[in-house]
Design an enzyme around this catalytic site. Structure first.
Site, PDB file in Angstrom:
ATOM      1  N   GLU A 154       0.795  -1.218   0.000  1.00  0.00           N
ATOM      2  CA  GLU A 154       0.000   0.000   0.000  1.00  0.00           C
ATOM      3  C   GLU A 154       0.833   1.277   0.000  1.00  0.00           C
ATOM      4  OE1 GLU A 154       1.116  -1.214   3.927  1.00  0.00           O
ATOM      5  OE2 GLU A 154      -0.099  -2.241   2.444  1.00  0.00           O
ATOM      6  N   ASP A 159      25.447  18.792 -29.656  1.00  0.00           N
ATOM      7  CA  ASP A 159      26.274  19.635 -30.506  1.00  0.00           C
ATOM      8  C   ASP A 159      27.572  19.888 -29.756  1.00  0.00           C
ATOM      9  OD1 ASP A 159      27.183  21.245 -32.503  1.00  0.00           O
ATOM     10  OD2 ASP A 159      25.673  22.815 -32.268  1.00  0.00           O
ATOM     11  N   ASP A 163      19.891  23.582 -27.996  1.00  0.00           N
ATOM     12  CA  ASP A 163      19.317  24.855 -27.554  1.00  0.00           C
ATOM     13  C   ASP A 163      18.825  25.723 -28.700  1.00  0.00           C
ATOM     14  OD1 ASP A 163      21.682  25.580 -28.720  1.00  0.00           O
ATOM     15  OD2 ASP A 163      22.408  26.790 -27.032  1.00  0.00           O
ATOM     16  N   ASP A 203      16.923  22.344 -33.194  1.00  0.00           N
ATOM     17  CA  ASP A 203      17.051  21.180 -32.321  1.00  0.00           C
ATOM     18  C   ASP A 203      15.695  20.673 -31.827  1.00  0.00           C
ATOM     19  OD1 ASP A 203      19.924  20.950 -32.220  1.00  0.00           O
ATOM     20  OD2 ASP A 203      19.939  22.778 -31.015  1.00  0.00           O
TER      21      ASP A 203
END
Length: 712
Positions: free
Chosen positions: A299, A341, A605, A609
């Site tokens: 539980e 990258d 970023d 992307d």
């Protein structure tokens, strides 16, 4: 109702002419919105914000405290216990019902406290990375929170922006918008001023932009017509909402709950009928069966999961990692492959202009002047390369004699940026800067110190050799070309022809200090690293060698485009460097790596992307990323540093160590034995025994009580 509020609701009309705002002329629309092309005043904007509310699609999914508390009872395990308590109370066994109820309530309260507290903490963290927008207020551009935009605001958009409103284009320049989130169309759509037919569907409204779509290239100013819950995106949000795949961990827990439900139902039925057949009292047989069910029920499992994930989120936040989805912690802990990258991750990310040379390899002041004009006068997508040019010897150049005439913004197809300038009392110059090969494609001549020469195969070979040599030494090399015009009114992409290749711009972004050790730390945790970059193969190979990655297993975007889906699947396993990659190819690489059996993380970023971030098992971005990349990510790094990610991985894995949580019961360990997270193994017996000590004690006590009663 004001005119502004009437237009606010136009986007949800049936499409008739009087309600279709995209079919109205600019003057008419601006008049109905009671605004102007120079935007609203701050006072008017504040009044409209009060009237229309914030520009948000819906409240955060966390819900009210009562909703969060009620959600704790959704688990099949909880429902079993609630049923057991109800039956006990019904047959008059109030003591047993109270004990079961106390267990259920304690578990739910614990889970509620952690989840509700974590939701508040995560909401506070989200505010640190809330998207911003550029609007015109009182005639001046201001950066404000997206939630503060109101109908009538004039919003400035450029490449990389996530569009925050439904609106109409007032002015544009090579403005391309990705609308795949709404229309499913893969390729960007050109948007411009004008009118669309009243009955036009979303995909055919070429003068309108919509919330949730993103700018791929160019610039524009749009007037906001609909915000928040009145946008097209909000009206179909449930159908279009990104469906986050259920993690293997969550699926395993759910399936375990179903399994335990089936087992306990079988036990209750079998034991109950066995006792009845042995002529045991009916009520006692039922209670004894329920006691066994309670003894098997883990539980506290939902509470343990909630506690652990919430604790993991707080630990990761302290390490500079913001978790946007709690479930993402498990995927981060299971990640065995990171795609990234190189700029800012493997390198310092602080780019310097190291040299500007003419086609013969000599330093040239004219080259630097042209480059600075191009970098400082462009108004599109900001990037570190332009900043490096702008900061190079600024005191030695006077740009006041030059006036900007026009601009052709950068896009990911041309990979070029052009600015047209007019020098006082002289001709106009179109200055184009970009990837060397893409600039060469627009050239027919070479601008040498001795004058113009045709760009023949020999000259191209010389340029290629210089480019290859500098790239192999770790430089990022851009090309620059010019073309002279006489009194031309406007410029377009068609003018990027018959140009003269003039120079090379050399940028240096050295490897980040300690990155080799960080990569070794990732390898020690079973996480491989693959580099996916748009840079050329020579520069990529040089960096790989510098940071300790293999540089001999490489594939270019051109080679990748020739692979079939299955062919790419075979190639990605033995490739460490993906170079000269186009934005749409990043998603293909990530998809192939996932199909090959890896749990893939993608760190990015940029606007290009976003598709790969969606495709990856765990999308990772940084707080300085463009809007569309941040919104696509599951995890946000407050610092672009692989060291931060390593700590995040450690914290994510610690979140799976349930032996750290002691809630007056034995250890319970949930393990994923498949390193790829494809399957979850929950040792049911140890889980039930380990977590249900209290329930088992009650079960044993209750059974003994039943026996004593029968003896009496």
């Amino acid at each position: 109702m004001t005119a502004a509020s009437e237009v606010q609701s136009l986007g949800h009309s049936s499409g008739v002419a009087e309600c279709a705002y995209w079919s109205l002329g600019t003057d008419q629309l601006v008049g109905q919105l009671e605004t102007s092309t120079s935007g609203l005043s701050n006072v008017d904007a504040a009044r409209r914000l009060t009237k229309f509310g914030r520009n948000v699609l819906a409240p955060r999914s966390g819900g009210s405290a009562l909703t969060v508390f009620a959600r704790q009872f959704r688990s099949p395990l909880m429902l079993i216990l609630v049923f057991a308590a109800a039956v006990s109370a019904f047959v008059g066994e109030g003591h047993e019902a109270a004990i079961i109820g106390a267990i259920v309530l304690a578990s739910c309260l614990l889970s509620f406290t952690q989840e509700y507290g974590a939701s508040g903490a995560m909401e506070a963290l989200r505010q640190r990375i809330s998207p911003k927008a550029m609007v015109l207020r009182d005639g001046f551009e201001r950066t404000i929170d997206v939630g503060d935009i109101v109908p009538g605001d004039v919003v400035s958009l450029s490449a990389g922006n996530l569009i925050p409103v439904d609106g109409i284009v007032l002015e544009s320049r090579d403005f391309n918008v990705s609308e795949s989130v709404l229309t499913g169309e893969t390729f960007p759509v050109v948007k411009s001023e004008g009118l669309s037919a009243p009955e036009a569907g979303l995909a055919l409204r070429t003068n309108a932009v919509f919330t949730g779509t993103s700018v791929r290239s160019g610039t524009a100013k749009v007037v906001a017509v609909a915000t928040g819950a009145h946008t097209e995106f909000a009206s179909i949000a449930k159908a279009l909402e990104r469906r986050t795949p259920e993690t293997e961990f969550a699926r395993g827990i759910r399936m375990f709950g179903y399994l335990m439900t089936e087992i306990m139902l079988a036990i209750v039925i079998l034991v109950f009928f066995a006792n009845v057949m042995l002529d045991r009292p009916l009520i006692e047989s039922l209670l004894f069966s329920l006691a066994l069910a309670v003894g098997l029920t883990p539980e506290l499992l939902p509470a343990i999961i909630s506690v652990t994930l919430a604790r993991g989120a707080r630990m990761m936040a302290a390490s500079g990692v913001i978790v946007r989805r709690l479930d993402a912690i498990e995927n981060l802990g299971s990640m065995d492959l990171l795609c990234t990258d190189k700029t800012g991750t493997l390198t310092e990310g602080i780019i310097h202009l190291d040299g500007s040379f003419d086609v013969e390899g000599n330093a040239s002041k004219d080259v630097l002047l042209w480059a600075r004009l191009n970098a400082t006068l462009q108004t599109g997508l900001k990037n570190p390369l332009d900043e490096a040019i702008a900061n190079a010897q600024p005191e030695q150049e006077d740009l006041s004699d030059f006036t900007k005439v026009d601009e052709i913004p950068y896009d990911f197809v041309r990979k070029r940026l052009s600015v047209a300038v007019h020098e006082r009392a002289r001709e106009q110059i179109l200055i184009t800067k970009g990837a060397v090969q893409n600039v060469l494609d627009a050239c027919a001549f070479v601008q040498s110190p001795h004058g113009l020469k045709p760009l023949d195969s020999a000259e191209r070979h010389v340029i290629d050799e210089k480019f290859r040599r500098w790239s192999a030494n770790g430089y990022r090399v851009l090309g620059l070309a010019i073309r002279r015009f006489q009194n031309k009114a406007g410029f377009s992409r068609d003018d990027e022809t018959a140009m003269a290749f003039a120079s090379f711009l050399l940028f240096l972004d050295p490897p980040k200090e300690g990155v080799r050790e960080t990569l070794l730390a990732l390898a020690g945790r079973g996480i491989g690293v693959k580099v996916i970059s748009g840079d050329n193969r020579y520069n990529g190979a040089h960096l790989a060698e510098a940071v300790g990655l293999r540089s001999d297993r490489i594939i270019t975007g051109e080679d990748l485009s020739k692979h079939t889906k299955n062919g790419l699947l075979a190639s990605v396993r033995n490739t460490d460097l993906f170079v000269e990659i186009d934005p749409n190819q990043k998603e293909r690489v990530v998809e192939a790596l996932r199909r090959s059996g890896h749990v893939v993380g993608y760190l990015g970023d940029g606007i290009n992307d976003a598709p790969a971030l969606h495709e990856a098992d765990i999308g990772i971005s940084v707080d300085t990323a463009v809007d569309v990349a941040r919104e696509a990510a599951d995890i946000i790094l407050l610092k672009r540093d692989l060291g931060v990610l390593v700590r995040g991985v450690d914290d994510g894995r610690k979140a799976r160590q349930y032996d750290e949580i002691h809630l007056h019961y034995d250890q319970c360990e949930l393990r994923q034995y498949d390193q790829h997270g494809r399957r979850l193994v929950v040792p049911a017996v140890s889980a039930a025994v380990g977590q249900a000590d209290i329930a088992q004690q009650f079960s044993i006590g209750h059974s003994r009580a039943c026996v004593s009663e029968r003896q009496r």
